[in-house]
Design a protein around this motif. Sequence first.
Motif, PDB file in Angstrom:
ATOM      1  N   LEU A   1       0.831  -1.197   0.000  1.00  0.00           N
ATOM      2  CA  LEU A   1       0.000   0.000   0.000  1.00  0.00           C
ATOM      3  C   LEU A   1       0.865   1.246   0.000  1.00  0.00           C
ATOM      4  N   PRO A   2       0.386   2.301  -0.633  1.00  0.00           N
ATOM      5  CA  PRO A   2       1.170   3.539  -0.618  1.00  0.00           C
ATOM      6  C   PRO A   2       1.220   4.111   0.791  1.00  0.00           C
ATOM      7  N   THR A   3       2.273   4.834   1.048  1.00  0.00           N
ATOM      8  CA  THR A   3       2.363   5.579   2.300  1.00  0.00           C
ATOM      9  C   THR A   3       2.332   7.057   1.940  1.00  0.00           C
ATOM     10  N   TYR A   4       1.884   7.845   2.865  1.00  0.00           N
ATOM     11  CA  TYR A   4       1.723   9.269   2.619  1.00  0.00           C
ATOM     12  C   TYR A   4       2.553  10.048   3.608  1.00  0.00           C
ATOM     13  N   PRO A   5       3.484  10.860   3.112  1.00  0.00           N
ATOM     14  CA  PRO A   5       4.243  11.702   4.027  1.00  0.00           C
ATOM     15  C   PRO A   5       3.318  12.731   4.662  1.00  0.00           C
ATOM     16  N   ALA A   6       3.579  13.032   5.905  1.00  0.00           N
ATOM     17  CA  ALA A   6       2.751  14.003   6.616  1.00  0.00           C
ATOM     18  C   ALA A   6       3.606  14.867   7.530  1.00  0.00           C
ATOM     19  N   PRO A   7       4.672  15.478   6.968  1.00  0.00           N
ATOM     20  CA  PRO A   7       5.527  16.302   7.827  1.00  0.00           C
ATOM     21  C   PRO A   7       4.731  17.437   8.455  1.00  0.00           C
ATOM     22  N   GLY A   8       4.886  17.583   9.745  1.00  0.00           N
ATOM     23  CA  GLY A   8       4.203  18.639  10.463  1.00  0.00           C
ATOM     24  C   GLY A   8       2.793  18.314  10.903  1.00  0.00           C
ATOM     25  N   ALA A   9       2.229  17.199  10.444  1.00  0.00           N
ATOM     26  CA  ALA A   9       0.878  16.825  10.863  1.00  0.00           C
ATOM     27  C   ALA A   9       0.902  16.365  12.314  1.00  0.00           C
ATOM     28  N   HIS A  10      -0.193  16.606  13.004  1.00  0.00           N
ATOM     29  CA  HIS A  10      -0.334  16.147  14.386  1.00  0.00           C
ATOM     30  C   HIS A  10      -1.474  15.127  14.413  1.00  0.00           C
ATOM     31  N   VAL A  11      -1.130  13.884  14.730  1.00  0.00           N
ATOM     32  CA  VAL A  11      -2.103  12.797  14.716  1.00  0.00           C
ATOM     33  C   VAL A  11      -2.390  12.371  16.149  1.00  0.00           C
ATOM     34  N   VAL A  12      -3.671  12.286  16.454  1.00  0.00           N
ATOM     35  CA  VAL A  12      -4.120  11.888  17.777  1.00  0.00           C
ATOM     36  C   VAL A  12      -4.540  10.426  17.741  1.00  0.00           C
TER      37      VAL A  12
ATOM     38  N   ALA B   1       1.287   1.805  15.117  1.00  0.00           N
ATOM     39  CA  ALA B   1       0.758   3.091  14.668  1.00  0.00           C
ATOM     40  C   ALA B   1       1.812   4.184  14.804  1.00  0.00           C
ATOM     41  N   ARG B   2       2.467   4.225  15.948  1.00  0.00           N
ATOM     42  CA  ARG B   2       3.487   5.254  16.187  1.00  0.00           C
ATOM     43  C   ARG B   2       4.614   5.151  15.161  1.00  0.00           C
ATOM     44  N   ARG B   3       5.054   3.941  14.878  1.00  0.00           N
ATOM     45  CA  ARG B   3       6.134   3.754  13.900  1.00  0.00           C
ATOM     46  C   ARG B   3       5.726   4.309  12.534  1.00  0.00           C
ATOM     47  N   MET B   4       4.510   4.008  12.097  1.00  0.00           N
ATOM     48  CA  MET B   4       4.033   4.474  10.795  1.00  0.00           C
ATOM     49  C   MET B   4       3.919   6.001  10.773  1.00  0.00           C
ATOM     50  N   LEU B   5       3.349   6.571  11.818  1.00  0.00           N
ATOM     51  CA  LEU B   5       3.136   8.018  11.860  1.00  0.00           C
ATOM     52  C   LEU B   5       4.445   8.785  11.939  1.00  0.00           C
ATOM     53  N   GLU B   6       5.357   8.325  12.776  1.00  0.00           N
ATOM     54  CA  GLU B   6       6.641   9.019  12.899  1.00  0.00           C
ATOM     55  C   GLU B   6       7.460   8.895  11.625  1.00  0.00           C
ATOM     56  N   ALA B   7       7.368   7.751  10.932  1.00  0.00           N
ATOM     57  CA  ALA B   7       8.070   7.596   9.651  1.00  0.00           C
ATOM     58  C   ALA B   7       7.519   8.570   8.609  1.00  0.00           C
ATOM     59  N   ALA B   8       6.250   8.942   8.752  1.00  0.00           N
ATOM     60  CA  ALA B   8       5.627   9.902   7.829  1.00  0.00           C
ATOM     61  C   ALA B   8       5.932  11.347   8.215  1.00  0.00           C
ATOM     62  N   GLY B   9       6.581  11.545   9.357  1.00  0.00           N
ATOM     63  CA  GLY B   9       6.931  12.890   9.800  1.00  0.00           C
ATOM     64  C   GLY B   9       5.890  13.557  10.678  1.00  0.00           C
ATOM     65  N   ALA B  10       4.909  12.790  11.128  1.00  0.00           N
ATOM     66  CA  ALA B  10       3.846  13.347  11.967  1.00  0.00           C
ATOM     67  C   ALA B  10       4.231  13.285  13.435  1.00  0.00           C
ATOM     68  N   SER B  11       3.704  14.223  14.206  1.00  0.00           N
ATOM     69  CA  SER B  11       3.814  14.123  15.656  1.00  0.00           C
ATOM     70  C   SER B  11       2.613  13.331  16.155  1.00  0.00           C
TER      71      SER B  11
END
Length: 161
Positions: free
Chosen positions: A9-20, A38-48
């Motif tokens: 599946l594609p991954t989507y960069p999200a630098p600067g995004a804040h995910v709850v 979840a944390r690994r995926m989000l941090e790899a995308a650049g999200a907090s």
Amino acid sequence: MAEAARRTLPTYPAPGAHVVIVEGRFYDDLNDMLIAGARRMLEAAGASVEIFTVPGALEIPVAIEIIRRQAAEGRRRADAFVALGVVIRGETTHYEIVSNESARALVALATLEALALGNGILTVEDFEQAEARANPAKGDKGGDAARAALALLALRRGEAA
């Protein structure tokens, strides 16, 4: 029977995004695995990442709505949400109520508010199924839920085709 290969599946960069992440904590070890994925995926995308814990799956949609309202008022930041929890079938009909109603509420909330929300609430027959799906080295459903939230966030931002 051979196990089918998973799609890439594609991954989507999200630098600067804040995910709850809102987790319904009922099974500590299983929830820890879901959060790790979840944390690994989000941090790899650049999200907090920010994590909120509620007692169970039924409280997750309510917590997401509270946080969403706080964000709308400028009191909190939330660009996307990930719902995590585990519901294991027991001897009563409570399983059906919790799994059906939590899913129904999340879909209603996400569609009514156009939320970028990934649903990682596992609904399984037994602990072994839950462990296989929660473990980041196996099913990684926490990572999958985070990926879904990132995909919807990219779509909402106009960054996904």
